[in-house]
Design a protein around this motif. Structure first.
Motif, short mmCIF file in Angstrom:
data_model
loop_
_atom_site.label_atom_id
_atom_site.label_comp_id
_atom_site.label_asym_id
_atom_site.label_seq_id
_atom_site.Cartn_x
_atom_site.Cartn_y
_atom_site.Cartn_z
N GLN A 14 -0.68 -7.39 11.55
CA GLN A 14 -0.15 -8.21 10.91
C GLN A 14 -0.91 -9.36 10.48
O GLN A 14 -0.59 -10.15 9.43
CB GLN A 14 1.39 -8.56 11.66
N ALA A 15 -1.64 -9.78 11.64
CA ALA A 15 -2.45 -11.39 11.36
C ALA A 15 -3.64 -10.69 10.29
O ALA A 15 -3.85 -11.58 9.82
CB ALA A 15 -3.19 -11.75 12.74
N LEU A 16 -4.23 -9.85 10.13
CA LEU A 16 -5.18 -9.17 9.60
C LEU A 16 -4.72 -9.18 8.08
O LEU A 16 -5.32 -9.50 7.04
CB LEU A 16 -5.76 -7.97 9.80
N GLY A 17 -3.34 -8.44 7.88
CA GLY A 17 -3.11 -7.96 6.68
C GLY A 17 -3.96 -6.91 5.93
O GLY A 17 -5.01 -6.70 6.36
N ALA A 18 -3.19 -6.32 4.80
CA ALA A 18 -3.98 -5.09 4.08
C ALA A 18 -5.14 -5.63 3.66
O ALA A 18 -6.21 -5.07 3.41
CB ALA A 18 -3.16 -4.62 2.92
N GLU A 19 -5.28 -7.12 2.90
CA GLU A 19 -6.50 -7.55 2.15
C GLU A 19 -7.63 -7.64 3.30
O GLU A 19 -8.70 -7.29 3.08
CB GLU A 19 -6.06 -8.71 1.57
N GLY A 20 -7.20 -8.32 4.43
CA GLY A 20 -8.24 -8.62 5.54
C GLY A 20 -8.53 -7.05 6.08
O GLY A 20 -9.89 -7.05 6.39
N PHE A 21 -7.62 -6.12 6.27
CA PHE A 21 -8.25 -4.75 6.83
C PHE A 21 -9.33 -4.18 5.58
O PHE A 21 -10.33 -3.56 6.12
CB PHE A 21 -6.82 -3.97 6.84
N ALA A 22 -9.11 -4.37 4.20
CA ALA A 22 -9.93 -3.77 3.35
C ALA A 22 -11.12 -4.70 3.56
O ALA A 22 -12.23 -3.84 3.33
CB ALA A 22 -9.10 -3.68 2.07
#
Length: 185
Positions: A172-180
């Motif tokens: 949740q903290a990282l988010g999809a964009e951060g994960f990518a």
């Protein structure tokens, strides 16, 4: 119109290793992965299967190989299959077939198959829910695990029930964009 090139086996393996090192180990999504990865006890197999039946056959071979190989040599196997089951619903349906194969090989209680997919979605979640990121990998992947290794790792880990909740908060903290971004550095 741009058609993406089919990745080479070397590129698929590099992408999987990056995911393991940066996400699974780097974000501590699986606190048990670092030790076996550092000891080079993770077997990564890039499947050339282009049909579910060919993948099932290869899965059977890998299950038997893992069963017959000492854990000190190979503790776990990632069977990555970039050419088949790219659709998550088809992949999810295949998991029942994979479990049936484990049973047919009389490996219940010995080995289990965990699942990772680029479009992974837990039941009851929306596609964009952050918790789905915990099981998202660059390619569809079947993770073959030894039950006794999992049991030992869980027994040695303080509060193993907190892992899932912690992982969801991390994603949740990282988010999809951060994960990518993490996987594409």
């Amino acid at each position: 119109m741009h058609i993406a090139a089919t990745p080479t086996d070397a590129q698929v393996e590099a992408d999987i290793r990056r995911w393991l090192e940066r996400a699974v180990i780097g974000l501590n999504l699986c606190p048990f992965a670092k030790a076996v990865y550092a000891k080079e006890q993770v077997r990564i197999v890039i499947s050339d299967a282009s049909t579910a039946s060919a993948l099932l056959e290869q899965l059977g071979e890998e299950l038997v190989l893992l069963r017959d190989t000492p854990a000190t040599q190979t503790d776990t196997t990632l069977l990555v299959h970039p050419q088949v089951l790219g659709d998550f619903l088809d992949y999810n349906d295949f998991l029942d077939t994979a479990d049936a194969l484990v049973e047919a090989l009389q490996l219940e209680g010995v080995l289990q198959v965990a699942s990772f997919h680029p479009d992974y979605q837990f039941a009851g979640t929306a596609p964009d829910d952050a918790e789905n990121l915990t099981n998202r990998a660059p390619y569809p992947c079947l993770h073959l695990l030894r039950e006794d290794s999992v049991a030992r790792a869980v027994a040695a880990y303080p509060e193993p029930d907190s892992i899932i909740e912690r992982n969801i908060k991390t994603m949740q903290a990282l988010g999809a964009e951060g994960f990518a971004a993490l996987l594409n550095k």
